[in-house]
Design a protein around this motif. Structure first.
Motif: not given
Length: 515
Positions: A337-352
């Motif tokens: 969960l942490a790695e996937v959520a961090s990947a979404r954040l680094r792509s500029g998608a906080p809602n994702a």
């Protein structure tokens, strides 16, 4: 007889050239179990059932006892004379069945006496052999010398604690730690207990509600085990994990490497070393080590997500299939969960990112790391109050963010404390590039351009390659518009291109990542 060894089953002794070799009872039992099945291989599970009379002895415990037996016999693992390791099958006597004398040998200086009493000796040896295969034995304690048997309850506690640890949940980890403390009180010298407790404390420190004291205690325990026997691979692995949890990347990498050098079957140590290589920006080496680890059917459960993240950071098209593969294995666990959520954040998608984190279940909801990532997502969405709530819940994981958030709101007291604390940890050996990024964010919130760029550059020196995390940081929006940042960005891109070329040009990795 095994090669030049004379084995007296009745007296449970081994001789070479008229000299008795010193073998603890457990080592002798393992040797006899291997001889009984020679030349076939005997698995670690089979040895556990035959010698320890249980299925709950770890493969590391068996490997450790094999190592002690080899040492006593003067055997070399790389060029074995008596005992060989059979990949994915266990261990076997080097000699063929025909060359092993099933009739117990007679030590040279006793031959005349024994021959006069051959009838009595034969009967005694038959009885001794029968007793050997039914008697209960005790778990290994890690020493070369036969020790007093640990209390029977110790093995039961150890078994239950390890079962709890497999759940990878916060409450179960806390329970396991308490049980292992109890087991250590009952059996203070048991290396299995010491190493297991060290692992549990490091797990709590890195994944759940742990503290710095957990990581320090884990390190002390691992070092105490190594003082007893520096050849125990599990103790090296535990030390590496404890150092890892303190951000001491290079020390941890060296200890992980020592662990799998001593025990090539320790694929978890390989995978952890691969993760630290990724932290250092050495993605090609990391993936190569993951490929080596995954050749074993019992490879680390986190290998898939680590491969996915490494490929994503180098912008490789094979990243997404690996994320999907990881999802089928560990979708609700903290690491995934942490790695996937961090990947979404680094792509500029906080809602994702928040959508990913909504999948957390069980006691993982208390994970400090996930609370921090939630806070980052809400901050990116402009919701400072909710972000603060999550940063506070993240405790140590959220302190840098709370400090930077305070600065944005006109209060730098906590920021100054965090800067001092971080500088002290770096002096003590913390080489984690993320610490430099966190300091850059605090200085970014302070509008201190020079210090911000300095720490960003230091982080890149230590292997930071996550451009997206910097460019989407709520604290660095001003700095990423500068020419100096563009120079740092170009430097990261050059490093990533080198890694991509190494990966794409590797025949070893073509099968792993599906090039």
């Amino acid at each position: 007889m095994l090669d030049d060894l004379l084995i007296d089953v009745g007296r449970r002794s081994v001789w070479r050239d008229n000299e008795a070799l010193r073998l603890p009872d457990l080592s002798f039992d393992v040797l006899m179990a291997l001889i009984e099945k020679a030349p076939a291989a005997v698995s670690a599970d089979s040895l556990a059932r035959t010698v320890w009379k249980t299925e709950h002895v770890t493969s590391e415990t068996v490997a450790q006892r094999i190592r002690l037996l080899r040492r006593a016999l003067g055997d070399e693992p790389k060029s074995p004379r008596y005992i060989r390791t059979v990949r994915n099958a266990g261990y076997a006597c080097v000699a063929s069945a025909e060359s092993i004398c099933r009739t117990p040998p007679i030590p040279p200086q006793r031959r005349k006496t024994v021959l006069r009493n051959v009838g009595v000796s034969t009967l005694a040896l038959i009885l001794a052999a029968a007793i050997y295969f039914v008697r209960a034995t005790t778990p290994v304690d890690g020493s070369d010398v036969a020790m007093a048997s640990p209390p029977p309850v110790t093995l039961s506690i150890l078994e239950r604690a390890r079962g709890l640890m497999k759940a990878q949940q916060a409450d179960e980890t806390d329970q396991a730690i308490e049980m292992l403390r109890e087991a250590r009180e009952l059996d203070p010298s048991n290396i299995d207990v010491i190493v297991s407790l060290s692992f549990a404390l490091s797990t709590r420190a890195t994944k759940f509600r742990g503290t710095d004291s957990d990581a320090s205690e884990a390190e002390q325990l691992a070092r105490s085990a190594l003082q007893t026997d520096s050849g125990v691979s599990g103790a090296w692995h535990a030390l590496a994990y404890a150092l890892d949890s303190q951000g001491r990347v290079d020390e941890a990498l060296g200890s992980y490497t020592r662990a799998f050098e001593l025990n090539p079957a320790d694929v978890s140590a390989m995978s952890s070393a691969a993760y630290l290589l990724s932290v250092r920006g050495r993605f090609f080496e990391a993936l190569s080590l993951e490929a080596r680890a995954m050749s074993d059917r019992d490879y680390s459960r986190y290998a898939d997500i680590q491969i996915a993240v490494a490929l994503e950071l180098v912008n490789h098209p094979a990243a997404e299939p690996w994320f999907s593969r990881a999802e089928t294995l560990i979708r609700n666990q903290v690491v995934y969960l942490a790695e996937v959520a961090s990947a979404r954040l680094r792509s500029g998608a906080p809602n994702a990112a928040l959508a990913v984190l909504s999948q957390e279940s069980g006691s993982d909801v208390s994970s400090l790391r996930l609370a921090r990532i939630k806070g980052r997502a809400f901050l990116a969405l402009g919701d400072r109050d909710t972000a603060r709530t999550h940063f506070s819940a993240a405790k140590g994981w959220g302190e840098f963010d709370l400090a930077a958030l305070d600065v944005l709101e006109g209060n730098d007291r906590l920021a100054i404390q965090q800067i001092r604390s971080a500088e002290s940890s770096m002096i003590s050996g913390n080489s984690w590039p993320g610490v430099r990024i966190s300091l850059a964010e605090i200085y970014g919130a302070m509008k201190n351009r020079t210090a911000t760029l300095d720490y960003l550059s230091r982080a890149v020196d230590l292997g930071w390659r996550d451009i997206g995390a910097i460019e989407h940081s709520p604290y660095l929006q001003g700095i990423v518009l500068t020419d100096e940042w563009q120079q740092i960005r170009t430097r990261i891109e050059r490093e990533l291109e080198i890694q991509r070329n190494l990966i794409d040009g590797s025949s070893e990795l073509s099968g792993l990542i599906g090039i």
